[in-house]
Design a protein around this motif. Structure first.
Motif, PDB file in Angstrom:
ATOM      1  N   VAL A   1      -4.157   6.884   6.791  1.00 60.07           N
ATOM      2  CA  VAL A   1      -5.082   6.440   5.742  1.00 60.07           C
ATOM      3  C   VAL A   1      -4.588   5.130   5.139  1.00 60.07           C
ATOM      4  CG1 VAL A   1      -6.152   7.031   3.538  1.00 60.07           C
ATOM      5  CG2 VAL A   1      -5.762   8.812   5.248  1.00 60.07           C
ATOM      6  N   ALA A   2      -3.270   4.993   4.986  1.00 61.06           N
ATOM      7  CA  ALA A   2      -2.705   3.738   4.464  1.00 61.06           C
ATOM      8  C   ALA A   2      -3.020   2.584   5.408  1.00 61.06           C
ATOM      9  CB  ALA A   2      -1.186   3.881   4.299  1.00 61.06           C
ATOM     10  N   ALA A   3      -2.946   2.834   6.719  1.00 62.65           N
ATOM     11  CA  ALA A   3      -3.270   1.804   7.708  1.00 62.65           C
ATOM     12  C   ALA A   3      -4.737   1.384   7.598  1.00 62.65           C
ATOM     13  CB  ALA A   3      -2.971   2.319   9.116  1.00 62.65           C
TER      14      ALA A   3
ATOM     15  N   LYS B   1      -8.167  -6.063  15.270  1.00 60.92           N
ATOM     16  CA  LYS B   1      -7.361  -5.463  16.335  1.00 60.92           C
ATOM     17  C   LYS B   1      -5.929  -5.991  16.302  1.00 60.92           C
ATOM     18  CE  LYS B   1     -11.197  -4.487  19.487  1.00 60.92           C
ATOM     19  NZ  LYS B   1     -11.845  -4.804  20.787  1.00 60.92           N
ATOM     20  N   THR B   2      -5.779  -7.291  16.006  1.00 60.29           N
ATOM     21  CA  THR B   2      -4.438  -7.871  15.911  1.00 60.29           C
ATOM     22  C   THR B   2      -3.680  -7.287  14.726  1.00 60.29           C
ATOM     23  OG1 THR B   2      -5.264  -9.950  16.854  1.00 60.29           O
ATOM     24  CG2 THR B   2      -3.135 -10.026  15.753  1.00 60.29           C
ATOM     25  N   ALA B   3      -4.370  -7.139  13.591  1.00 60.00           N
ATOM     26  CA  ALA B   3      -3.743  -6.542  12.407  1.00 60.00           C
ATOM     27  C   ALA B   3      -3.310  -5.105  12.694  1.00 60.00           C
ATOM     28  CB  ALA B   3      -4.709  -6.587  11.226  1.00 60.00           C
ATOM     29  N   ALA B   4      -4.164  -4.370  13.421  1.00 58.43           N
ATOM     30  CA  ALA B   4      -3.832  -2.986  13.788  1.00 58.43           C
ATOM     31  C   ALA B   4      -2.597  -2.945  14.686  1.00 58.43           C
ATOM     32  CB  ALA B   4      -5.018  -2.328  14.489  1.00 58.43           C
TER      33      ALA B   4
ATOM     34  N   THR C   1       0.830  -1.215   0.000  1.00 57.78           N
ATOM     35  CA  THR C   1       0.000   0.000   0.000  1.00 57.78           C
ATOM     36  C   THR C   1       0.856   1.253   0.000  1.00 57.78           C
ATOM     37  OG1 THR C   1      -1.757  -1.146   1.215  1.00 57.78           O
ATOM     38  CG2 THR C   1      -1.803   1.254   1.251  1.00 57.78           C
ATOM     39  N   THR C   2       1.868   1.289   0.845  1.00 57.53           N
ATOM     40  CA  THR C   2       2.668   2.508   0.990  1.00 57.53           C
ATOM     41  C   THR C   2       3.664   2.721  -0.146  1.00 57.53           C
ATOM     42  OG1 THR C   2       4.219   1.279   2.419  1.00 57.53           O
ATOM     43  CG2 THR C   2       2.465   2.550   3.499  1.00 57.53           C
ATOM     44  N   SER C   3       4.027   1.650  -0.838  1.00 54.85           N
ATOM     45  CA  SER C   3       4.997   1.788  -1.924  1.00 54.85           C
ATOM     46  C   SER C   3       4.349   2.006  -3.287  1.00 54.85           C
ATOM     47  CB  SER C   3       5.896   0.549  -1.988  1.00 54.85           C
ATOM     48  OG  SER C   3       5.133  -0.614  -2.259  1.00 54.85           O
TER      49      SER C   3
ATOM     50  N   THR D   1      -2.205   4.907  15.141  1.00 50.95           N
ATOM     51  CA  THR D   1      -2.949   4.256  16.226  1.00 50.95           C
ATOM     52  C   THR D   1      -4.372   4.789  16.298  1.00 50.95           C
ATOM     53  OG1 THR D   1      -0.906   3.966  17.491  1.00 50.95           O
ATOM     54  CG2 THR D   1      -2.977   3.802  18.697  1.00 50.95           C
ATOM     55  N   SER D   2      -4.505   6.123  16.244  1.00 49.80           N
ATOM     56  CA  SER D   2      -5.838   6.750  16.310  1.00 49.80           C
ATOM     57  C   SER D   2      -6.672   6.381  15.096  1.00 49.80           C
ATOM     58  CB  SER D   2      -5.695   8.275  16.397  1.00 49.80           C
ATOM     59  OG  SER D   2      -4.947   8.647  17.521  1.00 49.80           O
ATOM     60  N   GLY D   3      -6.029   6.382  13.909  1.00 47.04           N
ATOM     61  CA  GLY D   3      -6.755   6.051  12.683  1.00 47.04           C
ATOM     62  C   GLY D   3      -7.279   4.632  12.696  1.00 47.04           C
ATOM     63  N   CYS D   4      -6.463   3.687  13.188  1.00 45.38           N
ATOM     64  CA  CYS D   4      -6.899   2.290  13.271  1.00 45.38           C
ATOM     65  C   CYS D   4      -8.076   2.140  14.228  1.00 45.38           C
ATOM     66  CB  CYS D   4      -5.738   1.400  13.723  1.00 45.38           C
ATOM     67  SG  CYS D   4      -4.453   1.153  12.475  1.00 45.38           S
ATOM     68  N   GLU D   5      -8.001   2.802  15.372  1.00 49.01           N
ATOM     69  CA  GLU D   5      -9.082   2.724  16.362  1.00 49.01           C
ATOM     70  C   GLU D   5     -10.384   3.288  15.798  1.00 49.01           C
ATOM     71  OE1 GLU D   5      -7.784   4.667  19.896  1.00 49.01           O
ATOM     72  OE2 GLU D   5      -6.327   3.101  20.433  1.00 49.01           O
ATOM     73  N   LEU D   6     -10.296   4.445  15.139  1.00 44.88           N
ATOM     74  CA  LEU D   6     -11.492   5.054  14.554  1.00 44.88           C
ATOM     75  C   LEU D   6     -12.093   4.176  13.466  1.00 44.88           C
ATOM     76  CD1 LEU D   6     -10.403   8.807  14.283  1.00 44.88           C
ATOM     77  CD2 LEU D   6     -12.207   7.883  15.734  1.00 44.88           C
ATOM     78  N   PHE D   7     -11.218   3.604  12.638  1.00 45.81           N
ATOM     79  CA  PHE D   7     -11.694   2.755  11.547  1.00 45.81           C
ATOM     80  C   PHE D   7     -12.432   1.539  12.084  1.00 45.81           C
ATOM     81  CE2 PHE D   7     -11.188  -0.833   8.678  1.00 45.81           C
ATOM     82  CZ  PHE D   7     -11.627  -0.303   7.479  1.00 45.81           C
ATOM     83  N   ILE D   8     -11.832   0.854  13.058  1.00 48.51           N
ATOM     84  CA  ILE D   8     -12.445  -0.364  13.611  1.00 48.51           C
ATOM     85  C   ILE D   8     -13.779  -0.033  14.274  1.00 48.51           C
ATOM     86  CG2 ILE D   8     -12.186  -2.181  15.337  1.00 48.51           C
ATOM     87  CD1 ILE D   8      -9.183  -2.143  14.752  1.00 48.51           C
ATOM     88  N   ARG D   9     -13.821   1.070  15.009  1.00 46.76           N
ATOM     89  CA  ARG D   9     -15.080   1.460  15.662  1.00 46.76           C
ATOM     90  C   ARG D   9     -16.151   1.781  14.631  1.00 46.76           C
ATOM     91  NH1 ARG D   9     -13.409   5.518  20.669  1.00 46.76           N
ATOM     92  NH2 ARG D   9     -12.128   4.010  21.828  1.00 46.76           N
ATOM     93  N   TYR D  10     -15.748   2.471  13.562  1.00 47.38           N
ATOM     94  CA  TYR D  10     -16.734   2.882  12.563  1.00 47.38           C
ATOM     95  C   TYR D  10     -17.301   1.691  11.806  1.00 47.38           C
ATOM     96  CZ  TYR D  10     -18.794   5.060   8.457  1.00 47.38           C
ATOM     97  OH  TYR D  10     -19.671   5.436   7.462  1.00 47.38           O
ATOM     98  N   VAL D  11     -16.422   0.818  11.299  1.00 47.60           N
ATOM     99  CA  VAL D  11     -16.906  -0.262  10.434  1.00 47.60           C
ATOM    100  C   VAL D  11     -17.627  -1.359  11.215  1.00 47.60           C
ATOM    101  CG1 VAL D  11     -15.126   0.138   8.709  1.00 47.60           C
ATOM    102  CG2 VAL D  11     -14.728  -1.546  10.503  1.00 47.60           C
ATOM    103  N   THR D  12     -17.328  -1.522  12.512  1.00 40.90           N
ATOM    104  CA  THR D  12     -17.957  -2.608  13.275  1.00 40.90           C
ATOM    105  C   THR D  12     -19.134  -2.133  14.122  1.00 40.90           C
ATOM    106  OG1 THR D  12     -16.369  -2.313  15.099  1.00 40.90           O
ATOM    107  CG2 THR D  12     -15.811  -3.921  13.396  1.00 40.90           C
ATOM    108  N   ARG D  13     -19.483  -0.872  14.053  1.00 45.18           N
ATOM    109  CA  ARG D  13     -20.596  -0.379  14.879  1.00 45.18           C
ATOM    110  C   ARG D  13     -21.913  -0.981  14.377  1.00 45.18           C
ATOM    111  NH1 ARG D  13     -23.357   3.789  12.232  1.00 45.18           N
ATOM    112  NH2 ARG D  13     -22.302   4.519  10.353  1.00 45.18           N
ATOM    113  N   SER D  14     -22.796  -1.229  15.312  1.00 43.92           N
ATOM    114  CA  SER D  14     -24.145  -1.760  15.016  1.00 43.92           C
ATOM    115  C   SER D  14     -24.105  -3.061  14.224  1.00 43.92           C
ATOM    116  CB  SER D  14     -24.980  -0.721  14.233  1.00 43.92           C
ATOM    117  OG  SER D  14     -25.049   0.491  14.946  1.00 43.92           O
ATOM    118  N   ASN D  15     -23.046  -3.851  14.441  1.00 47.96           N
ATOM    119  CA  ASN D  15     -22.950  -5.100  13.674  1.00 47.96           C
ATOM    120  C   ASN D  15     -23.967  -6.140  14.126  1.00 47.96           C
ATOM    121  OD1 ASN D  15     -21.550  -6.778  15.900  1.00 47.96           O
ATOM    122  ND2 ASN D  15     -20.179  -5.026  15.691  1.00 47.96           N
TER     123      ASN D  15
END
Length: 202
Positions: free
Chosen positions: A37-39, A63-66, A24-26, A79-93
């Motif tokens: 964003v890459a994370a 969480k392990t991947a993060a 992704t980064t290369s 770290t913050s981006g990973c936490e926000l992403f996981i919370r957003y995509v898994t909410r109300s699952n």
């Protein structure tokens, strides 16, 4: 409980996550992409790749991947981006009882989140450039892709302004900023933080 988590996260190999991160980064099209964003992109791709069979297992794997990403790219925004992403995509699952349908919803949600984060820089630039006026002196401390985009948008709108970059130490980000802005603007100078502090007291 700990043994169950270890078993569920066992499928998340550090080497696999690092390979996805490097890819992704290369990539040339991601040269200007922020590390956070890459994370998020790596985590989004992991949702598609994961062989998890339950929502709990998928969440643990994310969480392990993060954690793997943070281990070889330690940075607060990541770290913050990973936490926000996981919370957003898994909410109300829990609203979707079928796991395959739930996974499909997570893939759609992660794609929307990726698109939203990529567009946010341009949106901030549109709003931010209105605060820069002709003849302004913009003082910069540190390096930010968003700030770069704001200044670029202001320059593209025909505004003429000066840029002054503080000599941040010890990482030398001021040198990178100065080289970049010298290519974009005629008037770009550097100043020591101590010198600016002294001048502001007069």
């Amino acid at each position: 409980m700990e043994s169950l988590k270890s078993e569920m996260s066992a499928g998340v190999l550090r080497s696999d996550v690092e390979m996805m991160w490097n890819a992704t980064t290369s990539a040339q099209e991601n040269a200007d992409m922020a590390p956070a964003v890459a994370a998020m992109n790596v985590l989004a791709d992991w949702i598609k790749k994961s062989k998890a069979t339950t929502m709990m297992e998928l969440q643990i794997q994310l969480k392990t991947a993060a954690e793997h990403i943070e281990s070889f790219a330690p940075d607060v925004p990541i770290t913050s981006g990973c936490e926000l992403f996981i919370r957003y995509v898994t909410r109300s699952n829990t609203e979707i009882p079928n796991f395959q349908e739930c996974r499909a919803a997570l893939v759609d949600r992660s794609a929307y989140y990726k698109e939203m984060t990529l567009k946010s820089r341009n949106r901030i630039a549109e709003l931010g450039e209105t605060f820069i006026r002709d003849g302004s002196v913009v003082l910069l401390h540190g390096n930010s892709r968003v700030v770069q985009r704001v200044l670029q948008a202001a320059g593209e709108s025909g505004k003429r302004f000066s840029v002054m970059v503080t000599e941040g130490q010890p990482d030398g980000t001021w040198s990178t900023c100065t080289c970049l802005y010298l290519r974009c603007y005629d008037d770009c100078r550097t100043a020591t933080s101590v010198g600016l502090a002294l001048q502001s007291t007069r």
